[in-house]
Structures are given as structure tokens and as C-alpha cells.
Motif scaffolding. Structure first.
Motif, PDB file in Angstrom:
ATOM      1  N   GLY A 204       1.566   4.798   6.382  1.00  0.00           N
ATOM      2  CA  GLY A 204       1.794   5.602   5.191  1.00  0.00           C
ATOM      3  C   GLY A 204       3.276   5.754   4.893  1.00  0.00           C
ATOM      4  O   GLY A 204       3.703   5.662   3.741  1.00  0.00           O
ATOM      5  N   GLU A 205       4.077   5.956   5.952  1.00  0.00           N
ATOM      6  CA  GLU A 205       5.528   6.069   5.771  1.00  0.00           C
ATOM      7  C   GLU A 205       6.117   4.752   5.282  1.00  0.00           C
ATOM      8  O   GLU A 205       6.993   4.730   4.412  1.00  0.00           O
ATOM      9  CB  GLU A 205       6.174   6.478   7.092  1.00  0.00           C
ATOM     10  N   ARG A 206       5.649   3.644   5.846  1.00  0.00           N
ATOM     11  CA  ARG A 206       6.177   2.336   5.443  1.00  0.00           C
ATOM     12  C   ARG A 206       5.892   2.032   3.985  1.00  0.00           C
ATOM     13  O   ARG A 206       6.699   1.423   3.287  1.00  0.00           O
ATOM     14  CB  ARG A 206       5.556   1.232   6.308  1.00  0.00           C
ATOM     15  N   SER A 207       4.698   2.390   3.547  1.00  0.00           N
ATOM     16  CA  SER A 207       4.266   2.003   2.202  1.00  0.00           C
ATOM     17  C   SER A 207       4.488   3.082   1.157  1.00  0.00           C
ATOM     18  O   SER A 207       4.247   2.848  -0.033  1.00  0.00           O
ATOM     19  CB  SER A 207       2.778   1.618   2.236  1.00  0.00           C
ATOM     20  N   GLY A 208       4.925   4.268   1.600  1.00  0.00           N
ATOM     21  CA  GLY A 208       5.130   5.348   0.646  1.00  0.00           C
ATOM     22  C   GLY A 208       3.847   5.938   0.134  1.00  0.00           C
ATOM     23  O   GLY A 208       3.786   6.420  -1.007  1.00  0.00           O
ATOM     24  N   CYS A 209       2.802   5.925   0.973  1.00  0.00           N
ATOM     25  CA  CYS A 209       1.502   6.470   0.582  1.00  0.00           C
ATOM     26  C   CYS A 209       1.228   7.768   1.334  1.00  0.00           C
ATOM     27  O   CYS A 209       1.442   7.830   2.553  1.00  0.00           O
ATOM     28  CB  CYS A 209       0.373   5.485   0.901  1.00  0.00           C
ATOM     29  N   PRO A 210       0.734   8.793   0.657  1.00  0.00           N
ATOM     30  CA  PRO A 210       0.350  10.013   1.379  1.00  0.00           C
ATOM     31  C   PRO A 210      -0.843   9.740   2.297  1.00  0.00           C
ATOM     32  O   PRO A 210      -1.727   8.950   1.970  1.00  0.00           O
ATOM     33  CB  PRO A 210      -0.020  10.984   0.253  1.00  0.00           C
ATOM     34  N   VAL A 211      -0.841  10.386   3.452  1.00  0.00           N
ATOM     35  CA  VAL A 211      -1.924  10.239   4.424  1.00  0.00           C
ATOM     36  C   VAL A 211      -2.579  11.599   4.621  1.00  0.00           C
ATOM     37  O   VAL A 211      -1.909  12.577   4.989  1.00  0.00           O
ATOM     38  CB  VAL A 211      -1.406   9.707   5.775  1.00  0.00           C
ATOM     39  N   VAL A 212      -3.871  11.674   4.392  1.00  0.00           N
ATOM     40  CA  VAL A 212      -4.622  12.908   4.597  1.00  0.00           C
ATOM     41  C   VAL A 212      -5.190  12.869   6.006  1.00  0.00           C
ATOM     42  O   VAL A 212      -5.943  11.954   6.359  1.00  0.00           O
ATOM     43  CB  VAL A 212      -5.757  13.053   3.568  1.00  0.00           C
TER      44      VAL A 212
END
Length: 356
Positions: A204-212
Motif C-alpha cells: 500500500g505504501e509503495r503504490s500509494g493505496c490506502p489499506v484497511v
């Protein structure tokens, strides 16, 4: 007090010659080893990463183990020989041994015999003809996964046995879709494996995506519900849900996955819109049983085949296509984000047969 100069009284005292001490014999000279410390090396410049080449070259390289087995076997069979019953039988055994499966092997040899039986044929011609036949078998299942823009979000449930690369595949897909400008949210639904949650957070950090995510052992269905609710509120385009893969406890896993689907459908009766099964190519024929199990659990809609670069069993993909007819959305031949690509049947077939 310690003095570092001579007083006048010291200078006035007459010098008394010292008593000569007996002179000891000269010591025996023993050569002492000289240890020369090498000068510290100059700091090395960072090594330039070798060019990785395009996707086709990486695919060929990734399938080397599988293609070598087939290429060497075909070359040993077809050395200035006619295509007769004996050579066809040897070829069929070779294809079965390469995990293409008995049904596919029989079909390929039958088609080859229909065109060239009784004629001399070279190994190169055999590989070319087989690649063409295999590409034809795979063409109907080669379908890239295209998110539906009318769904916000398009819910993708990722399933598969632990160790097949499921979480990594989610991360790669998320990164690729983010690079295409889409909004993506990830759900760490394998709540009983802290390592899986941590791994997904890294992606998520690498791709800039929020992780729930929630604490270890939380209810995956409740987590999926909250994530879908948030994704709808924020207008997210894609929601990728990781799941457990403890196939050794099939009954509990089935109950857990089915509960996740039931809870999602309370918010969106059509969710999940895609159910992707990740398969590890190194498992060979065991992949068949995994498809059957997960198909019975959750209704798989498509396949992602990973780790083709670590196996001589790449032919299993052909057998899966022949037996189940499920769409093959993507294949993976390495650890990099770009090593997961939409499935191209022609490129795969030619690489499997060691052809440029």
C-alpha cells in the motif's frame, strides 16, 4: 611535582661514570613476519542495474526451465525421423511429463499426426507446430481483467492457497492500476496472519493505496463490510480484498469466504464482481485440485498464474485452460511489478516451446 627541566644544582654535580654492565650476547635474529594492511578500497560506485529487457525477453527467460525440458525432449525424439506411431507415443509421454495433461497431450499429438504423419519432420518444425496449436487452445481463455467503470468500487475478491503469491499479486495489480490513474483501496482480509497484513501495508505504501486493516484475529467479513462502505463513500474505483488460504482446514475456510461474500452483498448485491484465484505454477497438477476446491467454495471467475519462472511445470497452464476454460487474466514470471502482465497466448506458447 614532575619537572621537565634541569635545575642549577643538578648541573653542578660532577658526572659519575656509570658502572659498566656486563654486555649480554647479541640476541639471535628471528625474522618477524611483516603484516601489511591493505589500503582501504575506494568507495565503489553503485553498480548499475542490468537492463531487464522487454516483457517478451523476460517471459522467455522465465519459462526457461519449462522450455528446456520440452526442447531437449523433442530434439532427442525427432532426429532425422519420420512421424510414426513410435515418435508420436514418445512425444505424448513427453508432453504429459511437462504437465500439459493427458487430454491436451493426446489432442496435440493427434493434430500433429493429421498434418505430418509418415513424413520426415525436424524438431524445429515440431516445436513450431505445437506452439501454434497451443496458442489456439489458449486464445479463448486469454482475457485481461478490465475494471468496470460503472462500478464504484469494482470489488475483486482474491482467493488462493497460502504461498501462491496472492498478497503480492494484489500489490502488483494495485500498483499497475494506480499508475493508470485509477483509485484503489486494499483490504487486509487475511486477519489471522500478521505477516500477510504487514506485507499488504508495504505494498500500500509503495503504490500509494490506502489499506484497511484491523488487529490480528479480527472478523474478515466485518472488515470487508467496513472497507466496502468506505470505498463507496470515497468513490474509490477498485477494492481489492485479500483473504485467508488455509486449505488444510477446508470447512472453516469455506465458511469464512462465504460469510465475506454474504456480508458484501448486504451493501452491493452484485459483489464481489470478480473472484480471482492465484495459482503457483510450481505445484504442477495440484493446481487442478485447487481450482476445483475454490470453484466450489466461491465461484472463481478468473485465474492468475504466478511463479512461472521458478518451475519446469509451465505446461500446467495449458492443461488448466483445456479442463476448466476459466479466463487467465495474468501471469507472473518474477518479483518485479512489471513481471505480472496480461496473458498473451501466442507469446506464452512460443516461449514455452523455446522459440523466439
Amino acid at each position: 611535582m614532575i619537572k621537565f627541566w634541569r635545575s642549577k644544582s643538578d648541573e653542578a654535580k660532577p658526572d659519575v661514570p656509570p658502572v659498566a654492565a656486563p654486555v649480554p650476547p647479541p640476541p639471535v635474529s628471528v625474522p618477524t613476519p611483516t603484516i601489511t594492511k591493505p589500503a582501504p578500497p575506494a568507495p565503489a560506485a553503485p553498480a548499475a542495474e542490468p537492463p531487464r529487457g522487454g516483457w517478451l525477453s523476460r517471459l522467455r527467460q522465465g519459462l526457461t526451465k519449462s522450455s528446456s525440458k520440452l526442447t531437449e525432449g523433442i530434439t532427442s525424439i525427432f532426429t532425422k525421423r519420420r512421424l510414426d506411431h513410435a515418435t508420436l507415443e514418445e512425444l505424448e509421454d513427453l508432453l504429459i511429463g511437462a504437465d500439459l495433461g493427458p487430454t491436451t497431450a493426446a489432442r496435440l499429438t493427434r493434430d500433429l499426426a493429421a498434418n505430418r504423419f509418415g513424413k520426415e519432420i525436424t524438431a524445429e518444425e515440431v516445436r513450431t507446430l505445437l506452439a501454434t496449436e497451443i496458442a489456439g487452445l489458449l486464445a479463448p481463455v486469454a482475457r485481461p481483467l478490465i475494471p468496470d467503470p460503472s462500478l464504484k468500487p469494482h470489488v475483486i475478491l482474491m482467493v488462493g492457497v497460502n504461498g501462491t503469491g496472492k498478497t503480492t499479486t494484489i500489490g502488483k495489480l494495485a500498483r499497475q492500476w494506480r499508475d493508470d490513474g485509477r483509485s484503489v483501496m486494499l483490504v487486509a482480509g487475511d486477519t489471522f496472519r500478521a505477516a500477510a497484513v504487514s506485507q499488504l501495508k508495504v505494498w500500500g505504501e509503495r503504490s500509494g493505496c490506502p489499506v484497511v486493516a484491523r488487529e490480528t484475529g479480527a472478523d474478515p467479513a466485518g472488515l470487508a463490510y467496513d472497507a466496502l462502505e468506505r470505498a463507496r463513500r470515497e468513490g474509490t474505483e477498485l477494492l481489492l480484498i485479500d483473504t485467508a488460504g488455509r486449505l488444510q482446514n477446508k470447512t472453516d475456510l469455506m465458511a469464512e469466504l462465504q460469510k465475506v461474500i454474504r456480508v458484501l452483498r448486504k451493501l452491493d448485491p452484485s459483489a464481489p464482481h470478480s473472484v480471482l484465484l492465484t495459482l503457483d505454477a510450481t505445484t504442477g497438477q495440484n493446481a487442478h485440485s485447487q481450482v476445483e476446491v475454490f470453484q466450489g467454495m466461491v465461484g472463481v471467475t478468473g485465474l492468475v498464474v504466478t511463479k512461472l519462472d521458478g518451475s519446469a511445470r509451465g505446461g500446467v497452464l495449458v492443461a488448466l485452460a483445456e479442463k476448466f476454460g476459466l479466463p487467465v487474466h495474468a501471469i507472473g514470471v518474477g518479483e518485479g511489478v512489471d513481471d505480472l502482465r496480461p496473458f498473451d497466448p501466442t507469446a506464452f506458447s512460443r516461449s514455452l516451446m523455446g522459440l523466439e
